[in-house]
Design a protein around this motif. Structure first.
Motif, PDB file in Angstrom:
ATOM      1  N   GLY A   1       0.788  -1.226   0.000  1.00  0.00           N
ATOM      2  CA  GLY A   1       0.000   0.000   0.000  1.00  0.00           C
ATOM      3  C   GLY A   1       0.808   1.257   0.000  1.00  0.00           C
ATOM      4  N   ALA A   2       2.086   1.200   0.369  1.00  0.00           N
ATOM      5  CA  ALA A   2       2.901   2.398   0.442  1.00  0.00           C
ATOM      6  C   ALA A   2       3.896   2.484  -0.694  1.00  0.00           C
ATOM      7  N   GLY A   3       4.035   1.442  -1.503  1.00  0.00           N
ATOM      8  CA  GLY A   3       4.981   1.473  -2.594  1.00  0.00           C
ATOM      9  C   GLY A   3       6.406   1.324  -2.148  1.00  0.00           C
ATOM     10  N   ARG A   4       6.630   0.591  -1.072  1.00  0.00           N
ATOM     11  CA  ARG A   4       7.992   0.412  -0.562  1.00  0.00           C
ATOM     12  C   ARG A   4       8.785  -0.589  -1.379  1.00  0.00           C
ATOM     13  N   CYS A   5       8.080  -1.374  -2.199  1.00  0.00           N
ATOM     14  CA  CYS A   5       8.735  -2.354  -3.029  1.00  0.00           C
ATOM     15  C   CYS A   5       7.806  -2.688  -4.172  1.00  0.00           C
ATOM     16  N   PHE A   6       8.270  -3.543  -5.069  1.00  0.00           N
ATOM     17  CA  PHE A   6       7.365  -4.065  -6.066  1.00  0.00           C
ATOM     18  C   PHE A   6       7.838  -5.452  -6.471  1.00  0.00           C
ATOM     19  N   ALA A   7       6.847  -6.313  -6.717  1.00  0.00           N
ATOM     20  CA  ALA A   7       7.116  -7.695  -7.119  1.00  0.00           C
ATOM     21  C   ALA A   7       6.790  -7.835  -8.588  1.00  0.00           C
ATOM     22  N   VAL A   8       7.629  -8.595  -9.310  1.00  0.00           N
ATOM     23  CA  VAL A   8       7.461  -8.818 -10.737  1.00  0.00           C
ATOM     24  C   VAL A   8       7.373 -10.315 -10.986  1.00  0.00           C
TER      25      VAL A   8
ATOM     26  N   LYS B   1       5.308 -23.828 -19.768  1.00  0.00           N
ATOM     27  CA  LYS B   1       5.018 -22.490 -19.240  1.00  0.00           C
ATOM     28  C   LYS B   1       5.662 -22.383 -17.877  1.00  0.00           C
ATOM     29  N   THR B   2       6.406 -21.314 -17.680  1.00  0.00           N
ATOM     30  CA  THR B   2       7.076 -21.126 -16.394  1.00  0.00           C
ATOM     31  C   THR B   2       6.881 -19.689 -15.950  1.00  0.00           C
ATOM     32  N   SER B   3       7.221 -19.392 -14.713  1.00  0.00           N
ATOM     33  CA  SER B   3       7.103 -18.049 -14.152  1.00  0.00           C
ATOM     34  C   SER B   3       8.326 -17.777 -13.317  1.00  0.00           C
ATOM     35  N   VAL B   4       8.814 -16.560 -13.401  1.00  0.00           N
ATOM     36  CA  VAL B   4       9.960 -16.114 -12.605  1.00  0.00           C
ATOM     37  C   VAL B   4       9.490 -14.944 -11.769  1.00  0.00           C
ATOM     38  N   ALA B   5       9.464 -15.126 -10.448  1.00  0.00           N
ATOM     39  CA  ALA B   5       9.019 -14.086  -9.531  1.00  0.00           C
ATOM     40  C   ALA B   5      10.222 -13.435  -8.901  1.00  0.00           C
ATOM     41  N   SER B   6      10.167 -12.104  -8.756  1.00  0.00           N
ATOM     42  CA  SER B   6      11.287 -11.364  -8.155  1.00  0.00           C
ATOM     43  C   SER B   6      10.725 -10.215  -7.350  1.00  0.00           C
TER      44      SER B   6
ATOM     45  N   ALA C   1      15.023 -13.498  -6.608  1.00  0.00           N
ATOM     46  CA  ALA C   1      14.205 -14.023  -7.684  1.00  0.00           C
ATOM     47  C   ALA C   1      14.069 -15.522  -7.520  1.00  0.00           C
ATOM     48  N   VAL C   2      12.880 -16.033  -7.902  1.00  0.00           N
ATOM     49  CA  VAL C   2      12.567 -17.453  -7.776  1.00  0.00           C
ATOM     50  C   VAL C   2      11.919 -17.904  -9.069  1.00  0.00           C
ATOM     51  N   THR C   3      12.348 -19.091  -9.601  1.00  0.00           N
ATOM     52  CA  THR C   3      11.729 -19.667 -10.777  1.00  0.00           C
ATOM     53  C   THR C   3      10.689 -20.689 -10.346  1.00  0.00           C
TER      54      THR C   3
ATOM     55  N   ARG D   1       9.481 -16.169  -0.222  1.00  0.00           N
ATOM     56  CA  ARG D   1      10.129 -15.282   0.745  1.00  0.00           C
ATOM     57  C   ARG D   1      11.625 -15.520   0.680  1.00  0.00           C
ATOM     58  N   ASP D   2      12.360 -14.432   0.653  1.00  0.00           N
ATOM     59  CA  ASP D   2      13.826 -14.497   0.693  1.00  0.00           C
ATOM     60  C   ASP D   2      14.402 -15.381  -0.403  1.00  0.00           C
ATOM     61  N   GLY D   3      13.794 -15.386  -1.572  1.00  0.00           N
ATOM     62  CA  GLY D   3      14.344 -16.076  -2.713  1.00  0.00           C
ATOM     63  C   GLY D   3      14.035 -17.551  -2.763  1.00  0.00           C
TER      64      GLY D   3
END
Length: 853
Positions: free
Chosen positions: A58-65, A130-135, A146-148, A177-179
């Motif tokens: 809610g505060a924009g302290r980070c962002f996840a992709v 199909k895969t996803s990479v979250a960071s 980042a995590v695959t 969490r934490d990669g």
């Protein structure tokens, strides 16, 4: 596409740069990348990604992709076909002989085996994964970890800047969490949305089957609600529970606002973007205001109670609210962005491309707008606009230009509006409504740094449509209010069809709203108080005649006027039109030249062009000059016709020459008159006329009045005497005469003869003498005329004096005896005696002389 606005509490995120809260950056997930952009448009960070998902707290302290690439595994096998065929070969005689030379002996027929290899198309085996990479990243893009997620097809992501929850199309929830992947849970249906709750480590999850889950770290998902359709919008309410919007379509599209059960229809389901489908809905950060879009409007709720509803110019596709819900930004399918303040439109930024996402800062003073493959951000400030415009002009559209961008607002009256921060040019737009328009008086340039204390004045005036015709040759305002000047060309050359190749339009006046203004002036002023039609009136002029040769020509008989579409407009010899351009056709009639010489006339003039077949009258009348001279007709030279009037039919050029004689006016004082020619008052130049007057004008007894002298044109002509004269005419003659009195005088004489009587002018002398004037009676007596004696008075007029006549008189001749004859006789005798004496005397002297000798 998903645009996540960073509502940054700078004290926590970027305390070392800007210690205030603002919309300084926003994260943009474009179709092929994720960018961190500043509100000024600067790109702070960028990474390539395939249809990425982006989330922030809610505060924009980070962002996840979440990058969602496809993995392709290709295997290729090369195939071939081998064939062995036994057969018999017969060798030729030459070959056998040759082999024998080298010591090789073979039979005529030998058995052989043919081995054939035929290549086949390769076999390709493809595996698609199909895969996803979250960071997780800091606000400026620095990657934390980042995590695959192998073979995970991510559909939603949420983060509280410590934990990242990724939902998949298979209904799986990945807690990261934490990669690393902390745990994986399942909710049994495709995950459509993930939102962090107000408590750390707690998330709300919405699924395609309409269920709403509460998921916390280390605990299995717990269903906390359900609504009809699929969950396409989700947020945390102030009480800690979820607020959601579900969409379903059974007959009509319906959106349900959970948990209040409010049904909204027809609902909007947006599919234009990366993170879609979704329902345009958003909950303010304080959780008090929930805004959701439907077809044609946007509604705001607070605790299930409708706060306001605002219509939109086109289908709403995206909504965003400020921290307390007072400012709402609405993107539309038509490309407009509406900014609402407490349910009232305070700004409208117009565009042409569909808005796919919007975001608003906590204080509502910054807005970011995405249009699929482009995004921009801008700060806004409050400004009070004092709108001075006629009621017919409302609402008006005001353009706000900042740099190369132009934003537009719609104002319905004076009030508060939002303006972009920066160098702003306020450009009120013209508004056209039927036959009137609203014209802004001026633009306003401002340097907006924040809220404006002084109101910005925008003024409009009402102008009315002016239909000015004909086009191209008239100039003037198309819209006006009050006095307005209009100009028309004084004359315009135009082409023509027919014998005349050119014509022209000549300005003859104006017509203003049907009223004729008969002033052929180029400039006219009209007081415009309503829609008005101003037309310049032009007279079409073609050459009245087209000369063929000296005796033939064409006369204009009619003018036909057509507009550019071939429609007839006017006709006549000089038609008046208010149309341009025009096609003009002249209708001409052949004429022939009929001429004569002055003072004769043909149809009233010396040269007359007559239509072929018409009747023409030649008239040779006499012409009298004021000075007593006239021309007298004698005949027509060409025809020897002596009739003054000749009527002919015009077929060919004709010229008749009159023959005139010059005559002068003769005025004669009565009772004198012209006797030759008798009683003539005009006489031909060079002729001789005879004037006669009575011998005696008046007579009373022995006294009478007679003509004395003739006076011609005021000059006495002494050579013309008597009562009849002859005069040669060389000029106009005014002939008069003078008179004299004559008295009858009688004469008597004792000797000789004398005129017995005669008329003598009064004052004249009676110059009469008897004949002869010497008379011997009896001889040797000689009587000599000595004069006249007035019998009445006895006065003797001794000759040579003659009596002066003053009255009638009788005169008697006076004779005197002439002594000379008598003296002559006596003298002769005396001379004879003297001669005798002289002779004797001389003789005596001679004798005496001789004696003395």
């Amino acid at each position: 596409m998903r645009l996540v606005l960073v509502l940054v509490f700078v004290a926590f995120a970027l305390a070392y740069v800007v210690p205030t809260e603002s919309l300084d950056v926003y994260f943009w997930a474009s179709p092929g990348a994720v960018e961190v952009r500043g509100v000024d448009g600067a790109v702070l960070w960028r990474v390539e990604a395939v249809y990425p998902l982006v989330a922030s707290d809610g505060a924009g302290r980070c962002f996840a992709v979440v990058n969602r690439p496809y993995m392709y595994n290709l295997q290729t096998q090369v195939l071939s076909l081998q064939i062995s065929v036994p057969t018999t070969a017969e060798l030729s005689t030459d070959l056998l002989n040759t082999l024998r030379q080298y010591g090789i002996s073979l039979p005529q027929r030998v058995g052989v085996v043919l081995n054939l290899t035929i290549p086949l198309p390769p076999l390709v085996l493809a595996n698609v994964y199909k895969t996803s990479v979250a960071s997780l990243h800091t606000p400026y893009g620095y990657p934390l970890w980042a995590v695959t997620l192998a073979k995970a097809n991510a559909t939603a992501v949420g983060t509280d800047c410590r934990n990242v929850v990724v939902g998949s199309v298979a209904g799986e929830l990945y807690l990261l969490r934490d990669g690393r992947v902390v745990e994986v849970r399942s909710v049994g249906a495709p995950v459509t949305v993930v939102a962090p709750a107000r408590s750390g480590g707690v998330f709300f999850v919405g699924t395609a089957d309409g269920r709403i889950w509460r998921y916390s770290v280390g605990n299995p998902p717990e269903q906390v609600g359900a609504c009809g359709g699929s969950v396409y919008a989700l947020a945390a309410a102030p009480d800690g529970g979820p607020a959601a919007v579900c969409f379903q379509k059974v007959g009509r599209p319906v959106a349900e606002y959970f948990p209040h059960g409010v049904r909204l229809e027809p609902a909007v389901l947006v599919t234009y973007g990366v993170d879609t489908p979704r329902v345009p809905a958003v909950l303010s950060q304080d959780g008090r205001v929930f805004v959701v879009a439907t077809v044609g409007d946007v509604a705001a709720f607070s605790g299930g109670r409708l706060l306001w509803r605002v219509k939109t110019p086109s289908l709403p596709t995206a909504v965003a609210v400020s921290g307390n819900g007072s400012i709402v930004a609405v993107g539309t399918l038509g490309g407009d962005v509406l900014v609402l303040w407490n349910g009232r439109e305070v700004a409208r930024f117009l565009g042409e491309r569909v808005v796919t996402s919007v975001a608003v800062s906590v204080d509502g003073r910054a807005v970011a707008v995405e249009r699929w493959d482009s995004a921009e951000g801008f700060r806004i400030a409050f400004a009070r606009v004092a709108l001075e415009a006629p009621p017919q002009c409302l609402p008006v559209e005001v353009g706000v230009r900042v740099g190369g961008s132009l934003h537009r607002h719609q104002l319905s009256g004076s009030g508060v509006v939002l303006l972009p921060v920066g160098r702003v040019s306020i450009e009120p737009a013209y508004k056209y409504v039927g036959d009137f328009r609203c014209r802004p008086l001026f633009n306003v340039t401002l340097d907006v740094r924040g809220d404006l204390d002084e109101p910005v004045t925008v003024r409009y005036v009402l102008e009315y449509r002016v239909r000015l015709s004909p086009p191209n040759i008239t100039r003037g305002p198309q819209w006006a209010s009050g006095p307005a000047a209009f100009y028309a060309e004084p004359s315009v050359d135009i082409p023509a069809v027919g014998p005349a190749a050119r014509g022209r339009l000549v300005l003859v006046g104006w017509r203003v709203d049907g009223k004729l203004v008969d002033l052929p002036v180029s400039v006219i002023s009209v007081n415009v108080t309503k829609p008005v039609e101003v037309a310049a009136l032009y007279r079409i002029e073609l050459p009245p005649v087209v000369q063929i040769d000296a005796g033939n020509r064409l006369r204009l008989d009619n003018v036909l006027v057509f507009d550019v579409f071939g429609n007839p407009v006017a006709a006549g010899l000089a038609p008046v039109v208010s149309v341009y351009p025009v096609t003009v056709r002249g209708v001409y009639v052949r004429q022939v030249k009929m001429s004569t010489v002055w003072p004769a006339a043909v149809n009233g003039t010396q040269v007359f062009w007559a239509d072929v077949g018409s009747r023409v009258v030649f008239n040779a009348s006499d012409y009298t000059f004021p000075n007593g001279t006239r021309l007298a007709f004698r005949m027509w030279r060409e025809t020897n016709e002596r009739s003054r009037v000749v009527v002919i039919t015009a077929e060919e050029p004709t010229a008749l020459t009159p023959v005139y004689a010059v005559e002068y006016r003769i005025w004669v004082r009565p009772p004198a008159q012209v006797v030759e020619p008798p009683n003539a008052t005009w006489a031909e130049r060079g002729s001789v006329i005879r004037i006669a007057a009575p011998a005696v004008l008046e007579e009373a007894g022995a006294t009478r009045v007679v003509v004395n002298q003739w006076v011609i044109n005021g000059v006495v002509n002494a050579s013309l005497r008597g009562n009849a004269i002859s005069v040669r005419v060389t000029r106009p003659l005014n002939i008069t005469f003078t008179t004299k009195r004559q008295h009858l005088v009688t004469f008597t004489s004792r000797y000789g003869s004398v005129v017995p009587s005669m008329w003598v002018d009064e004052g004249g002398t009676a110059a009469v003498m008897p004949t002869p004037t010497e008379v011997w009676s009896p001889p040797p007596l000689r009587w000599t005329f000595a004069g006249w004696r007035d019998v009445a008075t006895g006065v003797v007029y001794s000759y040579p004096a003659m009596p002066v006549v003053a009255r009638p008189a009788a005169y008697e001749a006076v004779w005197s005896l002439d002594p000379i004859p008598l003296v002559a006789i006596g003298g002769g005798a005396a001379a004879a005696v003297l001669l005798v004496w002289f002779v004797r005397r001389r003789r005596l002297r001679r004798v005496m002389a001789e004696v003395m000798e």
